[in-house]
Write a protein that holds these residues in place. Sequence first.
Motif, short mmCIF file in Angstrom:
data_model
loop_
_atom_site.label_atom_id
_atom_site.label_comp_id
_atom_site.label_asym_id
_atom_site.label_seq_id
_atom_site.Cartn_x
_atom_site.Cartn_y
_atom_site.Cartn_z
N LEU A 370 -39.31 8.01 0.63
CA LEU A 370 -38.14 8.15 -0.15
C LEU A 370 -38.07 6.77 -0.60
CD1 LEU A 370 -35.83 10.05 -0.02
CD2 LEU A 370 -34.91 9.76 2.48
N THR A 371 -38.43 5.81 0.31
CA THR A 371 -37.98 5.28 0.20
C THR A 371 -38.50 4.33 -1.16
OG1 THR A 371 -38.27 3.75 2.65
CG2 THR A 371 -38.72 2.58 0.87
N VAL A 372 -39.69 4.13 -1.66
CA VAL A 372 -40.05 3.94 -2.96
C VAL A 372 -39.27 5.34 -4.12
CG1 VAL A 372 -42.16 4.63 -4.52
CG2 VAL A 372 -42.90 3.36 -2.45
N ALA A 373 -39.24 5.79 -3.85
CA ALA A 373 -38.35 6.87 -4.55
C ALA A 373 -36.81 6.68 -4.98
CB ALA A 373 -38.31 8.91 -4.33
N LEU A 374 -36.03 6.78 -4.22
CA LEU A 374 -35.03 5.91 -3.76
C LEU A 374 -34.80 4.60 -4.78
CD1 LEU A 374 -33.93 6.92 -0.48
CD2 LEU A 374 -33.05 8.40 -2.48
N SER A 375 -35.85 3.87 -5.04
CA SER A 375 -35.85 2.56 -5.78
C SER A 375 -35.88 3.07 -7.27
CB SER A 375 -36.96 1.69 -4.97
OG SER A 375 -36.42 1.54 -3.70
N LEU A 376 -36.72 3.70 -7.22
CA LEU A 376 -37.32 3.59 -8.37
C LEU A 376 -36.58 4.83 -9.57
CD1 LEU A 376 -41.29 3.66 -8.13
CD2 LEU A 376 -39.90 1.87 -8.57
N GLN A 377 -35.46 5.91 -8.74
CA GLN A 377 -35.22 6.46 -9.69
C GLN A 377 -34.14 6.73 -10.87
OE1 GLN A 377 -32.83 8.55 -6.12
NE2 GLN A 377 -30.75 7.12 -6.51
N ASP A 378 -33.17 5.55 -10.65
CA ASP A 378 -33.23 4.94 -11.65
C ASP A 378 -33.76 4.64 -13.36
OD1 ASP A 378 -30.51 5.36 -11.06
OD2 ASP A 378 -30.25 3.31 -9.77
N THR A 379 -35.33 4.57 -13.10
CA THR A 379 -35.95 3.66 -13.84
C THR A 379 -37.17 4.66 -13.93
OG1 THR A 379 -37.27 2.37 -11.73
CG2 THR A 379 -35.28 1.30 -13.27
N VAL A 380 -37.75 5.97 -13.05
CA VAL A 380 -38.71 6.54 -14.05
C VAL A 380 -38.17 8.23 -13.85
CG1 VAL A 380 -41.06 7.29 -12.17
CG2 VAL A 380 -40.03 4.70 -12.45
#
Length: 511
Positions: A370-380
């Motif tokens: 979830l941490t990874v997904a939230l960090s990348l949600q604007d770019t991936v």
Amino acid sequence: MGAFEIANRECREEKRIQDRVLRFTLILALVTLVAAFGSSFQYGYNVSVVNSPSEIMKNFYNETYYKRNSEYMSSTVVTLLWSVTVSMFPLGGFIGSLMVAPMVNKCGRKGTLLINNIFSIVPAILMGCSKVAGSFELIIFSRIVVGICAGLSSNVVPMYLGELAPKNLRGAIGVVPQLFITVGILTAQIFGLRIILTSEEGWPILLGLTGIPAALQLLFLPFFPESPRYTLIQKGDEEGARKALKKLRNSDDVEAEVEEIRMEDELERAAGRVSVLKLFATKSLRWQLISIIILMAGQQLSGVNAIYYYADQIYGEAGVNDQDVQYVTVGTGAVNVLITFSAIFIVERLGRRLLILIGFSICCLACIVLTVALSLQDTVAGMPYVSIACVIAYVVGHAIGPSPIPSLIITEIFLQSSRPAAFMVGGTVHWLSNFTVGLIFPFIQEGLGAYSFIIFGVICLLTTIYTYFIVPETKAKTFMEINRIFTKINKVSEVQPEKQELQDFKLSIAL
């Protein structure tokens, strides 16, 4: 009676009990239903009930203030009052936990649950009348009172049902209170839909409904027996305990269980009750106490409330519109109920320890992803959907083990004299941890953003490691057998550990 003679008797009776697989009788099913619905359901309901109508209730606070003072409160004051309203519930839970030991020792398990209904029915009436009375103070006061109800019930129901259940059904019955907590949460979410009771006219009814399960419990619970262990060990009524067991087992063949309880009574009689202070001072209870503190703290500090708090934002960022978020939330609540229900059927197959390990491991992994997904949600692309999957995975993991098992473990790893004090400690840790997360998570979220869930992932990992190395399996074991396992872990005398639990001194053995 000599120590060896008691030990031999104990082994013979445990063998007799092991040879009998007791059935899930109608009376046991009904008392489980009445206790869990009348008490545990309310806990879950009141956790969730104020979430949906929060904006409407804030407007009520402001309008009420305006009618009194001809001016509106600032947004800061409204937010503060609402924060107080929400936080009064865990504060009441903390107060209720402090009342557990004295009440169950004096009034019994069933008696405490009956008295506890006062702390539900009275605030339900007050909250239901708050709008007519034009008083938001009634809501704030009532929230702390229903919190007291939850603090008592979250400890007393598992204790009561754990003492009623035979050992081959103790795990399954021990999960039922958590099942009804999740059903209470789901019910509040459903009734809180805008098309049902989240409206200007409906919210007082939504808050007042919590009194109905309490009224039903007050009506039906008196027809069921008190805990046989409490009746024999603490009231000294062996015939009453035998009568209760016959009713619960629907059988006259209860002498093996009566004998097992009588042996525990003989081994505990010398020292009487164990206070909280004595619990902390007794060497033979050291690892049991550390275990319940870590498991109860891990249950709340693992971020379960933070996940729910953050879920609506995650759903919104995944493209779910504001009107439909409430239905997705209900769907998540339904998953929670379904997985908890499944835990009833697997806890006696897989065991308590394995479910805790699996549950915390899933939660840890979900927090990291979830941490990874939230960090990348604007770019991936697609990351918001990964976030939703992580929320659901976390709910599944927590429902399998961390939510239902810790209270069951408290029931199993302590004997009768120390169990009330243990629940008092476990409940206090539970509610303080709950209050702490609610208080500091907004600040953690503001400071760390997406990385705030790393903290919860670490807590899940540490709890998993502790459980793997320290917490033993308690499945299909009598209370005496479990106590003997911890005697070895605590490195105390193995001759009569139950008496050392209570007195913390060694008996000299005359051969």
